[in-house]
Scaffold this active site. Sequence first.
Site, PDB file in Angstrom:
ATOM      1  N   ASN A  94     -13.033  -3.139   3.071  1.00  0.00           N
ATOM      2  CA  ASN A  94     -14.072  -2.111   3.110  1.00  0.00           C
ATOM      3  C   ASN A  94     -14.978  -2.192   1.880  1.00  0.00           C
ATOM      4  O   ASN A  94     -14.488  -2.345   0.753  1.00  0.00           O
ATOM      5  CB  ASN A  94     -13.416  -0.721   3.157  1.00  0.00           C
ATOM      6  CG  ASN A  94     -12.520  -0.556   4.377  1.00  0.00           C
ATOM      7  OD1 ASN A  94     -12.825  -1.068   5.453  1.00  0.00           O
ATOM      8  ND2 ASN A  94     -11.413   0.151   4.217  1.00  0.00           N
ATOM      9  N   HIS A 123     -10.548  -5.150  -2.693  1.00  0.00           N
ATOM     10  CA  HIS A 123      -9.192  -5.406  -2.200  1.00  0.00           C
ATOM     11  C   HIS A 123      -9.264  -5.765  -0.726  1.00  0.00           C
ATOM     12  O   HIS A 123     -10.127  -5.280   0.005  1.00  0.00           O
ATOM     13  CB  HIS A 123      -8.265  -4.214  -2.427  1.00  0.00           C
ATOM     14  CG  HIS A 123      -8.817  -2.907  -1.956  1.00  0.00           C
ATOM     15  ND1 HIS A 123      -9.770  -2.194  -2.657  1.00  0.00           N
ATOM     16  CD2 HIS A 123      -8.579  -2.197  -0.835  1.00  0.00           C
ATOM     17  CE1 HIS A 123     -10.085  -1.103  -1.996  1.00  0.00           C
ATOM     18  NE2 HIS A 123      -9.382  -1.081  -0.875  1.00  0.00           N
ATOM     19  N   GLN A 141     -14.460   2.608   1.920  1.00  0.00           N
ATOM     20  CA  GLN A 141     -13.872   2.185   0.632  1.00  0.00           C
ATOM     21  C   GLN A 141     -13.608   3.407  -0.244  1.00  0.00           C
ATOM     22  O   GLN A 141     -14.517   4.203  -0.504  1.00  0.00           O
ATOM     23  CB  GLN A 141     -14.826   1.219  -0.106  1.00  0.00           C
ATOM     24  CG  GLN A 141     -14.213   0.666  -1.396  1.00  0.00           C
ATOM     25  CD  GLN A 141     -15.117  -0.333  -2.120  1.00  0.00           C
ATOM     26  OE1 GLN A 141     -16.306  -0.430  -1.842  1.00  0.00           O
ATOM     27  NE2 GLN A 141     -14.540  -1.052  -3.064  1.00  0.00           N
ATOM     28  N   ASP A 160       0.854  -1.184   0.000  1.00  0.00           N
ATOM     29  CA  ASP A 160       0.000   0.000   0.000  1.00  0.00           C
ATOM     30  C   ASP A 160       0.902   1.250   0.000  1.00  0.00           C
ATOM     31  O   ASP A 160       1.898   1.310   0.712  1.00  0.00           O
ATOM     32  CB  ASP A 160      -0.879  -0.034   1.263  1.00  0.00           C
ATOM     33  CG  ASP A 160      -2.026   0.954   1.202  1.00  0.00           C
ATOM     34  OD1 ASP A 160      -3.187   0.530   1.261  1.00  0.00           O
ATOM     35  OD2 ASP A 160      -1.762   2.185   1.115  1.00  0.00           O
TER      36      ASP A 160
END
Length: 135
Positions: A88, A101, A95, A32
Amino acid sequence: MKKDTCIFCKIANGEIPSRTVYEDADFRAILDLGPATKGHTLILPKEHAEDLYELPEEVAARVLPVAKKVAGLLKERLGCDGMNLVQNNGETAGQTVKHFHLHLIPRYVGDGQSILWKPTEPSAEELDGVWSALK
Ligand code: AMP
Ligand code: ZN
């Protein structure tokens, strides 16, 4: 199917470079860019699905085995003390990218992050009301 306007489709399918930590025919796991902690990883299906509701069942069935593999890698290489899995769906749930994801967030003693919720105290009647809506 890929979606032309979706950035995670492009990343998952290798059209945009990413820091890939795992890849197979159906998934790519990437670091990330705004990590909660060291090693925060996202598991992306290569096929586009906006969220859990749209995710095909056969893809859903493969997500947890991939998560298990990647979580093991993060634990072994980074020596984290714990691991949160977060996923999420919808803006209300946080989200921001509309391509399914799964977050793997390694946790370290004293990392200062908090991914837990505040428990509420519903009455038995309130719980029963929810239960009847679901059974
Ligand atoms: P969510 O809020 O569950 O939709 O999570 C989206 C996550 O994607 C956030 O943690 C972002 O930091 C991360 N993110 C957004 N764009 C990228 C990118 N291009 N590469 C890697 N991570 C990204
Ligand atoms: Zn997509």
